[in-house]
Design a protein around this motif. Structure first.
Motif, PDB file in Angstrom:
ATOM      1  N   VAL A  46      17.541  43.903  24.521  1.00 36.46           N
ATOM      2  CA  VAL A  46      16.988  43.735  23.178  1.00 36.46           C
ATOM      3  C   VAL A  46      17.274  42.328  22.666  1.00 36.46           C
ATOM      4  CG1 VAL A  46      17.196  44.471  20.771  1.00 36.46           C
ATOM      5  CG2 VAL A  46      17.062  46.176  22.593  1.00 36.46           C
ATOM      6  N   ALA A  47      18.504  41.849  22.877  1.00 32.47           N
ATOM      7  CA  ALA A  47      18.852  40.495  22.444  1.00 32.47           C
ATOM      8  C   ALA A  47      18.004  39.455  23.173  1.00 32.47           C
ATOM      9  CB  ALA A  47      20.337  40.241  22.679  1.00 32.47           C
ATOM     10  N   LEU A  48      17.767  39.675  24.465  1.00 33.58           N
ATOM     11  CA  LEU A  48      16.966  38.725  25.231  1.00 33.58           C
ATOM     12  C   LEU A  48      15.509  38.736  24.778  1.00 33.58           C
ATOM     13  CD1 LEU A  48      18.477  39.278  28.789  1.00 33.58           C
ATOM     14  CD2 LEU A  48      18.605  37.183  27.426  1.00 33.58           C
ATOM     15  N   GLU A  49      15.007  39.899  24.357  1.00 35.85           N
ATOM     16  CA  GLU A  49      13.639  39.957  23.847  1.00 35.85           C
ATOM     17  C   GLU A  49      13.482  39.103  22.592  1.00 35.85           C
ATOM     18  OE1 GLU A  49      12.630  44.017  23.239  1.00 35.85           O
ATOM     19  OE2 GLU A  49      12.642  44.540  25.358  1.00 35.85           O
ATOM     20  N   LEU A  50      14.557  39.025  21.814  1.00 35.16           N
ATOM     21  CA  LEU A  50      14.522  38.244  20.576  1.00 35.16           C
ATOM     22  C   LEU A  50      14.805  36.769  20.809  1.00 35.16           C
ATOM     23  CD1 LEU A  50      16.577  40.691  18.305  1.00 35.16           C
ATOM     24  CD2 LEU A  50      14.087  40.416  18.341  1.00 35.16           C
ATOM     25  N   TRP A  51      15.202  36.401  22.028  1.00 35.96           N
ATOM     26  CA  TRP A  51      15.726  35.066  22.293  1.00 35.96           C
ATOM     27  C   TRP A  51      14.639  34.007  22.189  1.00 35.96           C
ATOM     28  CZ3 TRP A  51      20.857  34.937  22.628  1.00 35.96           C
ATOM     29  CH2 TRP A  51      21.469  33.729  22.941  1.00 35.96           C
ATOM     30  N   PRO A  56      18.331  33.022  17.877  1.00 34.79           N
ATOM     31  CA  PRO A  56      18.509  33.781  16.633  1.00 34.79           C
ATOM     32  C   PRO A  56      19.823  34.555  16.672  1.00 34.79           C
ATOM     33  CG  PRO A  56      17.028  34.952  18.085  1.00 34.79           C
ATOM     34  CD  PRO A  56      17.398  33.672  18.801  1.00 34.79           C
ATOM     35  N   ILE A  57      20.917  33.868  16.431  1.00 39.31           N
ATOM     36  CA  ILE A  57      22.239  34.469  16.594  1.00 39.31           C
ATOM     37  C   ILE A  57      22.405  35.709  15.719  1.00 39.31           C
ATOM     38  CG2 ILE A  57      24.714  34.086  16.437  1.00 39.31           C
ATOM     39  CD1 ILE A  57      23.351  32.498  18.638  1.00 39.31           C
ATOM     40  N   LEU A  58      22.049  35.600  14.442  1.00 38.95           N
ATOM     41  CA  LEU A  58      22.233  36.717  13.527  1.00 38.95           C
ATOM     42  C   LEU A  58      21.362  37.906  13.913  1.00 38.95           C
ATOM     43  CD1 LEU A  58      23.502  37.912  10.999  1.00 38.95           C
ATOM     44  CD2 LEU A  58      21.699  36.823   9.642  1.00 38.95           C
ATOM     45  N   ALA A  59      20.092  37.659  14.210  1.00 41.59           N
ATOM     46  CA  ALA A  59      19.186  38.752  14.570  1.00 41.59           C
ATOM     47  C   ALA A  59      19.635  39.447  15.847  1.00 41.59           C
ATOM     48  CB  ALA A  59      17.763  38.213  14.736  1.00 41.59           C
ATOM     49  N   ALA A  60      20.035  38.675  16.842  1.00 40.47           N
ATOM     50  CA  ALA A  60      20.483  39.270  18.095  1.00 40.47           C
ATOM     51  C   ALA A  60      21.773  40.048  17.902  1.00 40.47           C
ATOM     52  CB  ALA A  60      20.681  38.179  19.149  1.00 40.47           C
ATOM     53  N   THR A  61      22.671  39.539  17.070  1.00 38.39           N
ATOM     54  CA  THR A  61      23.927  40.233  16.800  1.00 38.39           C
ATOM     55  C   THR A  61      23.680  41.552  16.089  1.00 38.39           C
ATOM     56  OG1 THR A  61      25.116  38.136  16.656  1.00 38.39           O
ATOM     57  CG2 THR A  61      26.175  40.053  15.671  1.00 38.39           C
ATOM     58  N   LEU A  62      22.806  41.539  15.095  1.00 40.56           N
ATOM     59  CA  LEU A  62      22.500  42.762  14.362  1.00 40.56           C
ATOM     60  C   LEU A  62      21.819  43.792  15.270  1.00 40.56           C
ATOM     61  CD1 LEU A  62      21.264  41.368  10.925  1.00 40.56           C
ATOM     62  CD2 LEU A  62      23.405  42.560  11.412  1.00 40.56           C
ATOM     63  N   ALA A  63      20.931  43.335  16.147  1.00 38.79           N
ATOM     64  CA  ALA A  63      20.249  44.249  17.066  1.00 38.79           C
ATOM     65  C   ALA A  63      21.250  44.914  18.005  1.00 38.79           C
ATOM     66  CB  ALA A  63      19.190  43.495  17.865  1.00 38.79           C
ATOM     67  N   ALA A  64      22.178  44.110  18.546  1.00 36.70           N
ATOM     68  CA  ALA A  64      23.196  44.673  19.435  1.00 36.70           C
ATOM     69  C   ALA A  64      24.107  45.636  18.683  1.00 36.70           C
ATOM     70  CB  ALA A  64      24.024  43.544  20.056  1.00 36.70           C
ATOM     71  N   LEU A  65      24.435  45.313  17.445  1.00 40.91           N
ATOM     72  CA  LEU A  65      25.287  46.192  16.643  1.00 40.91           C
ATOM     73  C   LEU A  65      24.611  47.536  16.396  1.00 40.91           C
ATOM     74  CD1 LEU A  65      27.732  46.799  14.822  1.00 40.91           C
ATOM     75  CD2 LEU A  65      26.490  45.681  12.950  1.00 40.91           C
ATOM     76  N   VAL A  66      23.347  47.488  16.002  1.00 41.44           N
ATOM     77  CA  VAL A  66      22.634  48.729  15.682  1.00 41.44           C
ATOM     78  C   VAL A  66      22.509  49.622  16.914  1.00 41.44           C
ATOM     79  CG1 VAL A  66      20.397  49.659  14.993  1.00 41.44           C
ATOM     80  CG2 VAL A  66      21.390  47.753  13.734  1.00 41.44           C
TER      81      VAL A  66
END
Length: 217
Positions: A46-51, A56-66
């Motif tokens: 998911v983080a790589l899809e957003l990369w 996008p550090i914040l977006a990737a972090t939030l996605a991994a958290l969720v």
């Protein structure tokens, strides 16, 4: 040995993560750091899809958290094993907890064995295999790149399905399992991408199981 046997079926998942990281321009060191610290295939994809560039550090972090919030009810379910640990032993074991080692440990608990070392050992064995397959996928990403829907990708799904077998306790599990499946499919059918189907299924199934257990008491 239990962890290694199950991880063989998950090897294609690690290859996919490594190939995705290579396609996004990550170096081998960056891929290894991500795989070793995050250690969660779905969250990594998911983080790589957003990369993008810049990342996008914040977006990737939030996605991994969720998407990893499902680990909270999993850790609670392992309380009979984890409650004996403290400090570094507790948090170190939780740091390498994954779905597969969780399932293996639950099966051990139901067999009357509550050894935290089994959970840690299975998780670490899977971690080593995960790092190895992610490395292979990243190093040989260009030559190993497979088209979407290639049959080899079903290996990871089959391995995840196989861990459900020792967890099945009969008809009483139909409610939480059914709720989890329906909610995940509903989220997917509504066009919601990751992490929402996984999160909806995990939290919905956990809530249904909790309600069932409360009624029994």
């Amino acid at each position: 040995m239990a962890g290694l046997a199950l991880t063989l079926g998950l090897a294609p998942f690690g290859l996919v993560v490594g190939m995705a990281a290579e396609a996004k321009g990550l170096s081998l060191l960056e891929t290894l750091l991500m795989s070793g610290l995050v250690y969660a295939g779905t969250a990594q994809l998911v983080a790589l899809e957003l990369w993008t560039d810049p990342a996008p550090i914040l977006a990737a972090t939030l996605a991994a958290l969720v998407i990893n919030l499902r680990m909270a009810p999993m850790g609670a379910a392992l309380a009979p094993v984890l409650d004996r640990l403290q400090g570094l032993r507790l948090w170190g074991t939780l740091a390498v907890l994954v779905d597969n080692s969780f399932a293996l440990t639950v099966a051990e608990m139901r067999a009357g064995r509550r050894d935290a070392a089994f959970l840690l050992g299975a998780s670490l064995a899977m971690w080593v295999c995960w790092m190895a397959t992610c490395t292979i996928g990243q190093v040989f990403g260009a030559s190993l790149r497979l088209p979407a829907g290639h049959p080899v990708f079903f290996a990871s799904v089959a391995a995840l399905m196989s861990i459900l077998v020792p967890l099945w306790r009969g008809r009483s599990d139909l409610l939480p399992w059914g709720v989890a499946g329906v909610l995940a499919l509903a989220a997917h059918g509504l066009g919601l991408g990751q992490p929402w189907p996984v999160l909806a299924g995990a939290l919905g199934g956990a809530a249904a199981g909790a309600v069932r257990d409360m009624r029994r008491r």
